[in-house]
Write a protein that holds these residues in place. Sequence first.
Motif, PDB file in Angstrom:
ATOM      1  N   GLY A 137      45.849  24.279  91.432  1.00 18.37           N
ATOM      2  CA  GLY A 137      44.732  24.369  90.909  1.00 18.37           C
ATOM      3  C   GLY A 137      44.152  25.745  91.649  1.00 18.37           C
ATOM      4  N   GLU A 138      44.620  26.089  92.798  1.00 17.01           N
ATOM      5  CA  GLU A 138      44.066  27.222  93.590  1.00 17.01           C
ATOM      6  C   GLU A 138      44.501  28.522  92.908  1.00 17.01           C
ATOM      7  N   ALA A 167      39.790  36.994  90.304  1.00 12.51           N
ATOM      8  CA  ALA A 167      40.467  35.330  90.730  1.00 12.51           C
ATOM      9  C   ALA A 167      39.304  34.268  90.602  1.00 12.51           C
ATOM     10  N   ASP A 168      38.201  34.582  91.283  1.00  9.88           N
ATOM     11  CA  ASP A 168      36.646  34.063  91.296  1.00  9.88           C
ATOM     12  C   ASP A 168      36.453  33.775  89.954  1.00  9.88           C
ATOM     13  N   SER A 203      38.293  26.603  93.246  1.00 11.35           N
ATOM     14  CA  SER A 203      37.452  26.708  94.151  1.00 11.35           C
ATOM     15  C   SER A 203      37.863  27.359  95.373  1.00 11.35           C
ATOM     16  N   VAL A 204      39.293  27.559  95.464  1.00 15.89           N
ATOM     17  CA  VAL A 204      39.833  28.357  96.598  1.00 15.89           C
ATOM     18  C   VAL A 204      40.863  29.366  96.209  1.00 15.89           C
ATOM     19  N   ILE A 205      40.661  30.617  96.817  1.00 14.46           N
ATOM     20  CA  ILE A 205      41.451  31.819  96.407  1.00 14.46           C
ATOM     21  C   ILE A 205      42.463  31.936  97.628  1.00 14.46           C
ATOM     22  N   ALA A 206      43.765  31.519  97.444  1.00 11.97           N
ATOM     23  CA  ALA A 206      44.674  31.752  98.639  1.00 11.97           C
ATOM     24  C   ALA A 206      45.224  33.076  98.313  1.00 11.97           C
ATOM     25  N   VAL A 207      45.221  33.707  99.456  1.00 12.95           N
ATOM     26  CA  VAL A 207      45.778  35.311  99.392  1.00 12.95           C
ATOM     27  C   VAL A 207      46.949  35.393 100.398  1.00 12.95           C
ATOM     28  N   ARG A 250      36.083  29.794  97.987  1.00 13.39           N
ATOM     29  CA  ARG A 250      36.533  29.816  99.194  1.00 13.39           C
ATOM     30  C   ARG A 250      37.663  30.664  99.294  1.00 13.39           C
ATOM     31  N   VAL A 251      37.808  31.551 100.384  1.00  8.52           N
ATOM     32  CA  VAL A 251      38.915  32.338 100.293  1.00  8.52           C
ATOM     33  C   VAL A 251      39.938  31.964 101.780  1.00  8.52           C
TER      34      VAL A 251
END
Length: 335
Positions: free
Chosen positions: A246-247, A289-290, A295-299, A235-236
């Motif tokens: 963990g992100e 990053a994926d 489970s989450v990519i924080a931008v 998820r982004v």
Amino acid sequence: MTNILSIATDPASARRTAVATLDRGELVAIPTETVYGLAADATNGAAVARIFEAKGRPRFNPLICHMADLAMAERHVAFDPVSRKLAERFWPGPLTLVLPIKPDSTIAALATAGLDTLAVRVPAGFAGGLIASLDRPLAAPSANTSGKLSPTRAEHVADDLGGRVSLILDGGPCSVGLESTIVKVEESGLTLLRPGGLCAEEIEAATGTTLRRRKAGSAIEAPGMMASHYAPAARVRVEAVRVAPGEALVNFGGQRIPGAESACVIHDLSATGDLVEAAAALFDTLKRADSAGASVIAVAPIPTTGLGEAINNRLSRAAAPRDSGSSTQTAHWTT
Ligand code: TXA
Ligand code: MG
């Protein structure tokens, strides 16, 4: 079987092999300055159909047709003074013009999805020379499975479409890294259909006019502009001002983001805050990053000026809810 050829090793032989493959109606993944394209002879309907099949595109969206130069484009679409000025100023380059198709154009109807307009652009570098050698336009969407991130390296194409394309030409990483800017030119003015690798401000400066922007959630104008999943597996989360343990963190300009120390991986699109460098790195960085497995990519927040408009557009699409393909959502592009 997919054959992968490095352009740098022997450009002339790569071009000859590509022309022969395209002549047979097969697909060739080609590097352009924006992203890798999945190319077919645009005048061969069966070849164009193979593009949709290989991408798993749910619908026959219209495709961009790539021309060797303005003269080739003039055989297929009608230019007015404004569109000619834009073509002369920005081609070859990351600008796609949507123009009225000429009645005697030989472009396959499947490539235009039956519209009376055609999206055309002249790509820079090797691709332009390849089209000149073939002497026919190439229909080419980005060389990725429908809904996935666009490829900016030959390895991305091989990972995603290997086995479904005859030939991949490896030209190294794409210099722009974002798809082209799409502008529809009409008597009533210019409309920005998709922000991209050429800043809207540059188009406005060259024409002395303001581009109409499509409002978020407005009616879908092109069949390809549907709500879609244009996203990595994770998820982004955009505009992230903190990171949860963990992100994965995708930063910009070395911002201090609280919680970054507990991120599973950190990438910076441009440590110096350069939007051109960030655009070129965007898709590859999201893929990396994926693959870190978060489970989450924080931008982190990215400015909205210049190329930031297109970068934020791609990020908000990647972050959009994925539970529905309904066209009532904010318009996205299935590309
Ligand atoms: O940089 C790029 O533009 C890359 C490289 C390979 O050239 N190509 C690319 O193509 O991004 P694609 O197919 O992924 O995106 C084309 C977009 C779609 O959203 C489609 O709906 C729109 O262009 N389009 C094509 N023909 C159109 C038309 N006649 N009117 C309006 N939109 C059109
Ligand atoms: Mg695409």
